[in-house]
Design an enzyme around this catalytic site. Sequence first.
Site, PDB file in Angstrom:
ATOM      1  N   HIS A 103       0.916  -1.121   0.162  1.00 58.26           N
ATOM      2  CA  HIS A 103       0.201   0.047   0.065  1.00 58.26           C
ATOM      3  C   HIS A 103       0.805   1.306  -0.026  1.00 58.26           C
ATOM      4  O   HIS A 103       0.230   2.292  -0.290  1.00 58.26           O
ATOM      5  CB  HIS A 103      -1.168  -0.074   1.211  1.00 58.26           C
ATOM      6  N   HIS A 129       6.232   6.563   6.029  1.00 55.18           N
ATOM      7  CA  HIS A 129       5.596   6.175   4.860  1.00 55.18           C
ATOM      8  C   HIS A 129       5.235   7.165   3.977  1.00 55.18           C
ATOM      9  O   HIS A 129       5.076   8.275   4.554  1.00 55.18           O
ATOM     10  CB  HIS A 129       4.568   4.970   4.818  1.00 55.18           C
ATOM     11  N   HIS A 131       2.496   8.818   0.841  1.00 57.37           N
ATOM     12  CA  HIS A 131       1.179   8.727   0.227  1.00 57.37           C
ATOM     13  C   HIS A 131       1.163   9.704  -0.991  1.00 57.37           C
ATOM     14  O   HIS A 131       1.854  10.812  -0.750  1.00 57.37           O
ATOM     15  CB  HIS A 131       0.101   9.433   1.020  1.00 57.37           C
ATOM     16  N   HIS A 148       4.526  10.314   6.335  1.00 58.79           N
ATOM     17  CA  HIS A 148       3.650  10.162   7.673  1.00 58.79           C
ATOM     18  C   HIS A 148       4.741   9.492   8.546  1.00 58.79           C
ATOM     19  O   HIS A 148       5.183   8.298   8.054  1.00 58.79           O
ATOM     20  CB  HIS A 148       2.440   9.626   7.509  1.00 58.79           C
ATOM     21  N   THR A 217      -4.942   6.519   8.632  1.00 59.22           N
ATOM     22  CA  THR A 217      -5.618   7.013   7.466  1.00 59.22           C
ATOM     23  C   THR A 217      -5.965   5.530   6.664  1.00 59.22           C
ATOM     24  O   THR A 217      -6.404   5.624   5.514  1.00 59.22           O
ATOM     25  CB  THR A 217      -5.049   7.860   6.533  1.00 59.22           C
ATOM     26  N   THR A 218      -5.414   4.425   7.200  1.00 59.78           N
ATOM     27  CA  THR A 218      -5.356   3.231   6.531  1.00 59.78           C
ATOM     28  C   THR A 218      -6.230   2.033   7.742  1.00 59.78           C
ATOM     29  O   THR A 218      -6.146   2.377   8.774  1.00 59.78           O
ATOM     30  CB  THR A 218      -4.209   2.369   6.125  1.00 59.78           C
TER      31      THR A 218
HETATM   32 ZN   LIG Z   1       0.128   7.573   6.134  1.00 58.31          ZN
END
Ligand SMILES: [Zn+2]
Length: 267
Positions: A103, A129, A131, A148, A217-218
Amino acid sequence: MLTPSHFRGYGMTKIKWKSSGAILITAFVSLTTSAAETNHGWTYTGNHGPAHWGALSEAFHACESGRAESPINIEGAKKAPADMPRLKINYAPLPIDIVNTGHAVQFNATPGTDSITLGDHAYQLVQFHFHSPGEERFGGKESVMDAHLVHSSADGKLLVLAVQFKLGERANPVIQAMLDRVPNEAGAEMKVTAVTVNPLDLLPKNKGYYTYSGSLTTPPCTEGVTWIEFKEPMTITKQQLDAMHHFYNGNQRPVQPTNGREIFEVD
Ligand SMILES: [Zn+2]
């Protein structure tokens, strides 16, 4: 109960081999079945996309019914009260440990190495990670990418430092060190102990930020996460963004309702 291990990835087997000299490379190759069980097959588009996350597993309930979810559109922030706890960052270089989670491109921090404090509360860096596009909006505008940096306290509280990126002439050294080594296969991990990066190089010089209480957010979209969103963006080059898009483009959850939550601005 969420522990840092929840944010590290999925069920993996380990394959080790020695390369030339002192560099030990460790790769982790995912077991398809356990990865699928942990993942519940969530995606960013289609039938398993963000609008359906809450229905994929009971554990993902908050994704659907949560009232304090992230990301949000940052606007209408109030000046933080003078007694708001101060952020202090104590980062040092970390050996390379990169995971392609399926992801996002993720860097796992060495446990117990890097920390931050917010007032009297200490948090350890667990992973960071990316986005693309960025998940948070500032006054309705999205950035080309965000980072993040996920932290956890000894009592399991989560805090995320978020950094926005814009395109510019200056390549980011942490992101380049990662892009040079990200495994192509989802679930795979690359460790290079002889090479280090300093997560400080992901953070802007001006440490002014917005802060509010939100969620992961996941999936599982767990709430009670303290968000600290730096106002000043960092730069990446077009080449770096293109390289990131080779792995992930569109791993962005839609903006969630603020539901009256307060957003504070700290200079
Ligand atoms: Zn994130």
